[in-house]
Design a protein around this motif. Structure first.
Motif, PDB file in Angstrom:
ATOM      1  N   THR A   1       0.723  -1.160   0.038  1.00  0.00           N
ATOM      2  CA  THR A   1      -0.057  -0.102  -0.155  1.00  0.00           C
ATOM      3  C   THR A   1       1.104   1.218  -0.172  1.00  0.00           C
ATOM      4  O   THR A   1       2.076   1.271   0.656  1.00  0.00           O
ATOM      5  CB  THR A   1      -0.949  -0.079   1.128  1.00  0.00           C
ATOM      6  N   LEU A   2       0.384   2.154  -0.666  1.00  0.00           N
ATOM      7  CA  LEU A   2       1.122   3.437  -0.653  1.00  0.00           C
ATOM      8  C   LEU A   2       0.426   4.501  -0.153  1.00  0.00           C
ATOM      9  O   LEU A   2      -0.741   4.897  -0.571  1.00  0.00           O
ATOM     10  CB  LEU A   2       1.525   3.854  -2.293  1.00  0.00           C
ATOM     11  N   ILE A   3       0.971   5.264   0.664  1.00  0.00           N
ATOM     12  CA  ILE A   3       0.287   6.246   1.380  1.00  0.00           C
ATOM     13  C   ILE A   3       1.222   7.608   1.543  1.00  0.00           C
ATOM     14  O   ILE A   3       2.582   7.606   1.570  1.00  0.00           O
ATOM     15  CB  ILE A   3       0.133   5.951   2.953  1.00  0.00           C
TER      16      ILE A   3
ATOM     17  N   ILE B   1      -2.628   6.547  -1.581  1.00  0.00           N
ATOM     18  CA  ILE B   1      -2.748   6.739  -3.010  1.00  0.00           C
ATOM     19  C   ILE B   1      -2.883   5.329  -3.679  1.00  0.00           C
ATOM     20  O   ILE B   1      -3.650   5.034  -4.551  1.00  0.00           O
ATOM     21  CB  ILE B   1      -1.193   7.096  -3.169  1.00  0.00           C
ATOM     22  N   GLN B   2      -2.366   4.283  -2.909  1.00  0.00           N
ATOM     23  CA  GLN B   2      -2.505   2.909  -3.562  1.00  0.00           C
ATOM     24  C   GLN B   2      -2.921   2.130  -2.409  1.00  0.00           C
ATOM     25  O   GLN B   2      -2.221   1.790  -1.580  1.00  0.00           O
ATOM     26  CB  GLN B   2      -1.415   2.194  -4.049  1.00  0.00           C
ATOM     27  N   PRO B   3      -4.282   1.622  -2.421  1.00  0.00           N
ATOM     28  CA  PRO B   3      -4.927   0.952  -1.245  1.00  0.00           C
ATOM     29  C   PRO B   3      -4.266  -0.757  -1.305  1.00  0.00           C
ATOM     30  O   PRO B   3      -3.452  -1.006  -2.143  1.00  0.00           O
ATOM     31  CB  PRO B   3      -6.432   0.896  -1.671  1.00  0.00           C
TER      32      PRO B   3
ATOM     33  N   LYS C   1       8.089  12.286  -0.711  1.00  0.00           N
ATOM     34  CA  LYS C   1       7.177  12.058   0.487  1.00  0.00           C
ATOM     35  C   LYS C   1       6.113  11.102   0.709  1.00  0.00           C
ATOM     36  O   LYS C   1       4.912  11.402   1.126  1.00  0.00           O
ATOM     37  CB  LYS C   1       6.719  13.553   1.123  1.00  0.00           C
ATOM     38  N   THR C   2       6.341   9.978   0.428  1.00  0.00           N
ATOM     39  CA  THR C   2       5.395   8.845   0.445  1.00  0.00           C
ATOM     40  C   THR C   2       5.719   7.657   1.140  1.00  0.00           C
ATOM     41  O   THR C   2       7.184   7.744   1.415  1.00  0.00           O
ATOM     42  CB  THR C   2       5.289   8.418  -1.043  1.00  0.00           C
ATOM     43  N   ILE C   3       5.022   6.968   1.775  1.00  0.00           N
ATOM     44  CA  ILE C   3       5.613   5.902   2.323  1.00  0.00           C
ATOM     45  C   ILE C   3       4.954   4.466   1.747  1.00  0.00           C
ATOM     46  O   ILE C   3       3.819   4.544   1.581  1.00  0.00           O
ATOM     47  CB  ILE C   3       5.248   5.753   3.631  1.00  0.00           C
TER      48      ILE C   3
END
Length: 390
Positions: free
Chosen positions: A60-62, A325-327, A206-208
């Motif tokens: 997952t992307l947050i 961003i990506q569940p 700045k994404t995890i």
């Protein structure tokens, strides 16, 4: 004369070219050996591929909020109504927990312990079990682990003979997991879960991105979604801890002020109802005093109510916002083992090993064996000559 000599020099072969051709010819003459070794490497690669359990990775992307925001106009208006100065708060105030620390948070013992009892269900099974039980009972291992783990088991049994039984009794009587004092089984389970969680932080974007690898795709997706939710809860609890404490204190003051206001209101109404027909100055003064106390208590209560509203707005402001961003999705194909990579690697290692043997090790070993046989023959001849002379 000079032209002839130069032509002769050009015709002379290069020693490096001769050596290179010699090596190529040497490899070509031993091509059957190389093919056999590569065939053995192919067989080993197939055995590794079919013996290694499949593993699926869910991700997952947050995009988390990295900085605290400045006070909004609504909070400023409420603060001005309550005569509270909040201009000292800095708009560039940073958090103590940076996004780069998120992997360390996910691998910390308190965070991993909270994942022990999450409920998971395999894709081909409807039984819901805790994650710790799934990792302990439902994991497949390569068949060669039963062979390589024999020395470790023997060493463990030997150590258990000299182990203090009081440690085992403490582990059996322990009912609640204590992060300060973990048993061997609990520490091993924490390490097993940590090895299957990977968090990558992209500082530029700045994404995890959270990765969870399990042998079942549905379990991997469930754990990835839980890790994402628990990580959000952890950061939210940290970010809003101070604001929530202020909110609790403001609600306490409001409760006390409300009780005082209701009590002052009861005293005033009771006195006013009981002294309606009296015109004495003392009665009027007492009624005015009670009315002033009620008005003062009401003003205090209204002020504390405004402070509660400001504190609630502060909590909302401090609550971080996470854009998913990506569940999480259930993976459709396994990520491991990478069959083609393993097969190509085994073939390459077999071919490189056989060529190295042909070019370097074979001649050295043969010369070494010839020297040994020569020395033995020489010593044997000397011994026979000494016997003949005697």
């Amino acid at each position: 004369m000079d032209s002839n000599t130069t032509n002769e020099r050009n015709v002379k072969p290069n020693p490096q070219e001769i050596d290179l051709l010699k090596l190529v010819r040497k490899i070509w003459n031993s091509r059957n050996l190389i093919l056999k070794v590569c065939g053995i490497g192919t067989l080993i690669g197939l055995i590794i591929n079919f013996g290694t359990p499949k593993e699926y990775t869910a991700s997952t992307l947050i995009a988390p909020e990295g900085y605290r925001r400045s006070s909004s106009s609504g909070i400023g208006a409420l603060a001005s109504m309550a005569d509270i100065d909040i201009s000292s708060s800095s708009t560039t105030e940073r958090d103590a927990i940076y996004p780069s620390l998120y992997p360390s948070i996910a691998n910390s013992i308190p965070f991993l312990i909270r994942l022990f009892n999450i409920k998971v269900c395999e894709q081909k099974d409807s039984i819901v079990i805790p994650l710790s039980q799934y990792l302990k009972e439902r994991q497949k291992v390569p068949w060669w682990n039963s062979i390589t783990s024999v020395p470790v088991k023997l060493i463990g049994r030997t150590i258990s003979l000299f182990k203090d039984t009081s440690d085992e009794n403490r582990e059996e009587t322990k009912t609640k997991i204590d992060p300060f004092w973990l048993t061997r089984e609990e520490a091993g389970m924490a390490r097993a879960i940590a090895s299957r969680i990977n968090i990558e932080v992209d500082k530029k974007k700045k994404t995890i991105k959270i990765f969870v690898t399990m042998q079942d795709p549905q379990v991997a997706a469930t754990v990835a979604d839980t890790v994402q939710a628990r990580l959000k809860e952890y950061i939210t609890e940290y970010r809003t801890s101070k604001a929530r404490r202020l909110l609790e204190y403001a609600e306490k003051l409001r409760k006390e002020a409300r009780e005082e206001y209701y009590e002052a209101q009861k005293r005033y109404t009771r006195y006013a109802d009981g002294n309606q027909g009296l015109v004495k100055l003392t009665s009027r003064a007492e009624q005015a005093r009670l009315r002033n106390e009620m008005d003062l208590a009401q003003a205090t209560y209204n002020q504390t109510e405004q402070q509660v509203q400001i504190a609630k707005a502060k909590v909302e402001k401090e609550t971080p916002v996470y854009a998913v961003i990506q569940p999480v999705q259930v993976p459709l194909s396994p990520l491991k083992p990478r069959k083609m990579v393993i097969l190509a690697g085994c073939i390459f290692l077999a071919g490189a090993g056989s060529i190295s043997w042909i070019l370097f090790a074979k001649d050295f070993v043969e010369s070494f064996l010839r020297d040994i046989r020569r020395k033995r023959k020489t010593s044997k001849d000397e011994y026979n000559q000494m016997v003949a002379n005697d």
